[in-house]
Design a protein around this motif. Structure first.
Motif, PDB file in Angstrom:
ATOM      1  N   LYS A 192       0.843  -1.289  -0.135  1.00 18.39           N
ATOM      2  CA  LYS A 192      -0.026   0.113  -0.061  1.00 18.39           C
ATOM      3  C   LYS A 192       0.870   1.336   0.068  1.00 18.39           C
ATOM      4  O   LYS A 192       0.363   2.228  -0.718  1.00 18.39           O
ATOM      5  CB  LYS A 192      -0.883  -0.019   1.108  1.00 18.39           C
ATOM      6  CG  LYS A 192      -2.154  -0.882   1.026  1.00 18.39           C
ATOM      7  CD  LYS A 192      -2.823  -0.925   2.366  1.00 18.39           C
ATOM      8  CE  LYS A 192      -4.124  -1.805   2.209  1.00 18.39           C
ATOM      9  NZ  LYS A 192      -5.009  -1.863   3.520  1.00 18.39           N
ATOM     10  N   LEU A 193       1.967   1.126   0.807  1.00 15.12           N
ATOM     11  CA  LEU A 193       2.781   2.369   0.974  1.00 15.12           C
ATOM     12  C   LEU A 193       3.843   2.438  -0.092  1.00 15.12           C
ATOM     13  O   LEU A 193       4.837   3.293  -0.035  1.00 15.12           O
ATOM     14  CB  LEU A 193       3.464   2.663   2.303  1.00 15.12           C
ATOM     15  CG  LEU A 193       2.338   2.583   3.377  1.00 15.12           C
ATOM     16  CD1 LEU A 193       2.993   2.809   4.649  1.00 15.12           C
ATOM     17  CD2 LEU A 193       1.545   3.902   3.192  1.00 15.12           C
ATOM     18  N   ASP A 194       4.182   1.055  -0.825  1.00 19.62           N
ATOM     19  CA  ASP A 194       5.105   1.146  -1.790  1.00 19.62           C
ATOM     20  C   ASP A 194       6.468   1.101  -1.351  1.00 19.62           C
ATOM     21  O   ASP A 194       7.429   1.883  -1.790  1.00 19.62           O
ATOM     22  CB  ASP A 194       4.821   1.735  -2.946  1.00 19.62           C
ATOM     23  CG  ASP A 194       5.817   1.506  -4.182  1.00 19.62           C
ATOM     24  OD1 ASP A 194       6.047   0.279  -4.285  1.00 19.62           O
ATOM     25  OD2 ASP A 194       5.852   2.285  -5.076  1.00 19.62           O
ATOM     26  N   LEU A 244       2.722  -5.155  11.678  1.00 19.64           N
ATOM     27  CA  LEU A 244       2.282  -4.577  10.523  1.00 19.64           C
ATOM     28  C   LEU A 244       0.774  -5.281  10.026  1.00 19.64           C
ATOM     29  O   LEU A 244       1.021  -6.426   9.471  1.00 19.64           O
ATOM     30  CB  LEU A 244       2.940  -4.303   9.295  1.00 19.64           C
ATOM     31  CG  LEU A 244       2.778  -3.264   8.306  1.00 19.64           C
ATOM     32  CD1 LEU A 244       2.686  -1.744   8.944  1.00 19.64           C
ATOM     33  CD2 LEU A 244       3.697  -3.174   7.426  1.00 19.64           C
ATOM     34  N   ALA A 245      -0.563  -4.729  10.264  1.00 20.00           N
ATOM     35  CA  ALA A 245      -1.363  -5.389   9.833  1.00 20.00           C
ATOM     36  C   ALA A 245      -2.168  -4.677   8.693  1.00 20.00           C
ATOM     37  O   ALA A 245      -1.999  -3.141   8.312  1.00 20.00           O
ATOM     38  CB  ALA A 245      -2.538  -5.192  11.125  1.00 20.00           C
ATOM     39  N   ASP A 246      -2.611  -5.377   7.611  1.00 28.84           N
ATOM     40  CA  ASP A 246      -3.200  -4.828   6.664  1.00 28.84           C
ATOM     41  C   ASP A 246      -2.267  -4.115   5.919  1.00 28.84           C
ATOM     42  O   ASP A 246      -2.763  -3.142   5.076  1.00 28.84           O
ATOM     43  CB  ASP A 246      -4.476  -4.032   6.833  1.00 28.84           C
ATOM     44  CG  ASP A 246      -5.819  -5.100   7.194  1.00 28.84           C
ATOM     45  OD1 ASP A 246      -5.436  -6.214   6.923  1.00 28.84           O
ATOM     46  OD2 ASP A 246      -6.754  -4.686   7.233  1.00 28.84           O
ATOM     47  N   GLU A 247      -1.027  -3.773   6.120  1.00 28.06           N
ATOM     48  CA  GLU A 247       0.048  -3.260   5.409  1.00 28.06           C
ATOM     49  C   GLU A 247       0.126  -1.824   5.517  1.00 28.06           C
ATOM     50  O   GLU A 247       1.123  -1.132   5.238  1.00 28.06           O
ATOM     51  CB  GLU A 247       0.010  -3.399   3.776  1.00 28.06           C
ATOM     52  CG  GLU A 247       0.376  -4.998   3.446  1.00 28.06           C
ATOM     53  CD  GLU A 247       0.463  -5.018   1.776  1.00 28.06           C
ATOM     54  OE1 GLU A 247       0.523  -4.298   1.224  1.00 28.06           O
ATOM     55  OE2 GLU A 247       0.724  -6.282   1.628  1.00 28.06           O
ATOM     56  N   ASP A 248      -0.663  -1.420   6.350  1.00 29.62           N
ATOM     57  CA  ASP A 248      -0.499   0.233   6.655  1.00 29.62           C
ATOM     58  C   ASP A 248      -0.872   0.123   8.188  1.00 29.62           C
ATOM     59  O   ASP A 248      -1.311   1.667   8.517  1.00 29.62           O
ATOM     60  CB  ASP A 248      -1.457   0.809   6.017  1.00 29.62           C
ATOM     61  CG  ASP A 248      -2.901   0.609   6.052  1.00 29.62           C
ATOM     62  OD1 ASP A 248      -3.186  -0.246   6.748  1.00 29.62           O
ATOM     63  OD2 ASP A 248      -3.690   1.427   5.418  1.00 29.62           O
ATOM     64  N   LEU A 249      -1.178  -0.757   9.063  1.00 29.43           N
ATOM     65  CA  LEU A 249      -1.582  -0.275  10.484  1.00 29.43           C
ATOM     66  C   LEU A 249      -0.383  -0.907  11.363  1.00 29.43           C
ATOM     67  O   LEU A 249      -0.163  -2.240  11.368  1.00 29.43           O
ATOM     68  CB  LEU A 249      -2.743  -1.061  10.947  1.00 29.43           C
ATOM     69  CG  LEU A 249      -3.233  -0.481  12.365  1.00 29.43           C
ATOM     70  CD1 LEU A 249      -3.721   0.863  12.421  1.00 29.43           C
ATOM     71  CD2 LEU A 249      -4.521  -1.436  12.544  1.00 29.43           C
ATOM     72  N   ILE A 290       1.474  -0.090  24.201  1.00 23.63           N
ATOM     73  CA  ILE A 290       1.200  -0.408  22.597  1.00 23.63           C
ATOM     74  C   ILE A 290       0.847   0.651  22.117  1.00 23.63           C
ATOM     75  O   ILE A 290      -0.286   1.260  22.221  1.00 23.63           O
ATOM     76  CB  ILE A 290      -0.052  -1.575  22.931  1.00 23.63           C
ATOM     77  CG1 ILE A 290       0.311  -2.502  23.821  1.00 23.63           C
ATOM     78  CG2 ILE A 290      -0.022  -2.110  21.406  1.00 23.63           C
ATOM     79  CD1 ILE A 290       1.573  -3.232  23.747  1.00 23.63           C
ATOM     80  N   HIS A 291       1.563   0.954  20.850  1.00 25.92           N
ATOM     81  CA  HIS A 291       1.096   2.178  19.945  1.00 25.92           C
ATOM     82  C   HIS A 291       0.544   1.386  18.845  1.00 25.92           C
ATOM     83  O   HIS A 291       1.269   0.982  18.170  1.00 25.92           O
ATOM     84  CB  HIS A 291       2.643   3.079  19.624  1.00 25.92           C
ATOM     85  CG  HIS A 291       3.322   3.463  20.583  1.00 25.92           C
ATOM     86  ND1 HIS A 291       3.151   4.598  21.333  1.00 25.92           N
ATOM     87  CD2 HIS A 291       4.013   2.871  21.764  1.00 25.92           C
ATOM     88  CE1 HIS A 291       3.725   5.096  22.108  1.00 25.92           C
ATOM     89  NE2 HIS A 291       4.483   3.880  22.510  1.00 25.92           N
ATOM     90  N   VAL A 292      -0.608   1.979  18.483  1.00 24.60           N
ATOM     91  CA  VAL A 292      -1.318   1.360  17.214  1.00 24.60           C
ATOM     92  C   VAL A 292      -1.383   2.763  16.505  1.00 24.60           C
ATOM     93  O   VAL A 292      -2.039   3.763  16.557  1.00 24.60           O
ATOM     94  CB  VAL A 292      -2.689   0.929  17.782  1.00 24.60           C
ATOM     95  CG1 VAL A 292      -3.510   0.504  16.455  1.00 24.60           C
ATOM     96  CG2 VAL A 292      -2.645  -0.048  18.453  1.00 24.60           C
ATOM     97  N   VAL A 293      -0.847   2.584  15.196  1.00 30.44           N
ATOM     98  CA  VAL A 293      -0.413   3.686  14.477  1.00 30.44           C
ATOM     99  C   VAL A 293      -1.008   3.327  12.848  1.00 30.44           C
ATOM    100  O   VAL A 293      -0.458   2.691  12.286  1.00 30.44           O
ATOM    101  CB  VAL A 293       0.754   4.101  14.167  1.00 30.44           C
ATOM    102  CG1 VAL A 293       1.110   5.433  13.520  1.00 30.44           C
ATOM    103  CG2 VAL A 293       1.467   4.275  15.630  1.00 30.44           C
ATOM    104  N   PRO A 294      -2.276   4.081  12.480  1.00 28.02           N
ATOM    105  CA  PRO A 294      -2.624   3.938  11.075  1.00 28.02           C
ATOM    106  C   PRO A 294      -1.664   4.753  10.288  1.00 28.02           C
ATOM    107  O   PRO A 294      -1.572   6.061  10.411  1.00 28.02           O
ATOM    108  CB  PRO A 294      -3.990   4.570  10.873  1.00 28.02           C
ATOM    109  CG  PRO A 294      -4.450   4.694  12.484  1.00 28.02           C
ATOM    110  CD  PRO A 294      -3.238   4.677  13.242  1.00 28.02           C
TER     111      PRO A 294
END
Length: 364
Positions: A192-194, A244-249, A290-294
Motif C-alpha cells: 500500500k505504501l510501496d 504490521l496489519a493490513d500493510e498500513d497499521l 502499545i502504540h497503534v498507528v494507522p
C-alpha cells in the motif's frame, strides 16, 4: 570460513519435485576471538550469510556461505588499520577487552578502542529484500541488504555470490548520536505504501521512535519519515520488531526494557555498575505501552497500556472489521515474558554448559 559445496544426490530420501529455489539467511557465524577468547552472548557473533539452492527435479542441493565484510568482523578475524586481530567494536554483550577472563588492564584498553571505533557495523541479524523499482518484486530487480540493529550495520550484498558490495549504513565514527542511532532488523514491506516500513530509535535532539519508509530507485535508496512517536522515558526502550496489519497499521510494543548505553560502550564494571540484563535495564514497575498507528492517518494513533511484559517478536496483527454493533479492533499475537531474564539465559556460557534454561513465554 567462507565455503561452497554441492550434493549431486541426496544421501537419504529425495527432495519433493516441486521444490525449487533458494533460501538465503544471515546470522551470527563466528564467536571465537584472538587469544583463545570468545564473544559472550548469542547475539554477538559476526555476521555470516548462508544460501541453500534446492532443485527437486534433479534432487540436488548446493550450499554456500560467506562472512559479511564489516569492519567489526575484519578487525576480529584479520585486523584493520595495521593493527593485529582484536575486538575493536562493542557488540550486544561483549565490549572490547571482555572476551576473556576479566582483567582491568584489558577492560580499560578495550574501552579506549570502543570509544575510538564508535558504533559497531556487525550486520548479523537479517537479510532484507528491497524492490529496485516501485511495485516490482521480480528477481533481479531488487536490492539485498545484510542488516542488524545499529544504524551503521547495513551492507548491500550480492544474493548469488554473497559478496559484500558496499556499506550503506551510517558512519560508525563519530557515533550518530543525532538522528537514527538504532533500528529494527526486521522491516516489513507494504504494498500500500510501496516501500519498506521500519522503526528507528534516536536519542537527539529528542528521544523518540521514528517510523520510516524506504524505497529503492536504481542502485540507491531513499528513506523518509512517516511519523515520530515520543518515548515514555528519557531512555528509549529496546524495539526489536513490530507488527504490521493490513500493510498500513503499525503496532509497536514499548516494554520497560531500556538500553544501558554506558554498558554498551564498555563502561559497565569500570566506571558504572554492570547492566542488570546484559546491556539492558528491566524496569518492571513501569507499564508496557502499545502504540497503534494507522500509517495513512497518523493523527489517529492511539496508545494502550498493559502490565510490564517483554516480547522480541510479534507473531501477527490482524484487523477485525466492525460487526454486530462492535467497532473494528486489532488482534495482536505475541509470545511474552514476565521479565528480561531470557537475555541472561542466552549468554554463550550458559548455552554451552546447559546452565541457562531460557524459561517459558506465554502466548498473548
Amino acid at each position: 570460513q567462507n565455503f561452497r559445496c554441492e550434493w549431486t544426490s541426496i544421501g537419504s530420501g529425495a527432495l519433493p519435485r516441486w521444490l525449487k529455489g533458494s533460501y538465503l539467511r544471515n546470522g551470527p557465524g563466528r564467536y571465537a576471538t584472538p587469544g583463545d577468547g570468545t564473544l559472550r552472548h548469542l547475539f554477538d557473533g559476526y555476521g555470516f550469510l548462508s544460501c541453500w539452492d534446492l532443485d527437486g527435479d534433479s534432487n540436488r542441493a548446493r550450499c554456500r556461505g560467506r562472512f559479511v565484510d564489516s569492519r567489526a568482523s575484519r578487525a576480529a578475524r584479520l585486523g584493520i588499520d595495521g593493527r593485529p586481530p582484536q575486538i575493536e567494536f562493542a557488540e550486544f554483550g561483549t565490549p572490547p577487552g571482555r572476551d576473556c577472563l576479566f582483567a582491568p588492564a584489558q577492560a580499560w584498553s578495550g574501552l579506549v578502542r570502543s570509544l575510538a571505533s564508535g558504533l559497531t557495523d556487525n550486520a548479523n541479524v537479517n537479510v532484507v529484500r528491497v524492490p529496485r523499482s516501485h511495485g516490482s518484486m521480480r528477481p533481479g530487480e531488487d536490492l539485498w541488504l545484510a542488516v542488524s540493529e545499529p544504524s551503521s550495520a547495513q551492507f548491500l550484498i550480492d544474493p548469488t555470490s554473497l559478496c559484500t558490495l558496499r556499506h550503506v549504513g551510517r558512519a560508525s565514527f563519530p557515533p550518530p548520536l543525532v538522528g537514527p542511532l538504532l533500528q529494527t532488523a526486521h522491516p516489513q514491506w507494504s504494498s500500500k505504501l510501496d516501500g519498506l516500513v521500519n522503526i528507528s530509535t534516536q536519542l537527539l535532539p529528542v528521544p523518540s521512535y521514528v517510523i520510516t519508509l524506504t524505497r529503492a530507485s536504481g542502485a540507491s535508496m531513499e528513506t523518509t519519515t512517516l511519523m515520530t512517536l515520543p518515548t515514555s522515558n528519557l531512555v528509549p526502550s529496546w524495539i526489536h520488531s513490530f507488527a504490521l496489519a493490513d500493510e498500513d497499521l503499525l503496532v509497536l510494543v514499548e516494554s520497560p526494557c531500556r538500553y544501558n548505553f554506558p554498558s554498551i560502550m564498555g563502561f559497565g564494571g569500570l566506571l558504572v555498575p554492570e547492566a542488570s540484563h546484559v546491556c539492558m535495564e528491566w524496569q518492571g514497575k513501569d507499564a508496557t505501552r502499545i502504540h497503534v498507528v494507522p500509517l495513512m492517518r497518523p493523527q489517529e494513533a492511539t496508545v494502550h497500556e498493559l502490565p510490564a511484559l517483554f516480547a522480541m517478536h510479534m507473531a501477527q496483527a490482524v484487523v477485525r472489521p466492525s460487526t454486530l454493533g462492535f467497532s473494528a479492533s486489532v488482534d495482536l499475537d505475541l509470545c511474552a515474558y514476565t521479565n528480561l531474564d531470557v537475555l541472561k539465559a542466552l549468554s554463550l556460557q550458559k548455552i554451552l554448559t546447559g546452565k541457562g534454561p531460557i524459561g517459558h513465554s506465554k502466548l498473548l
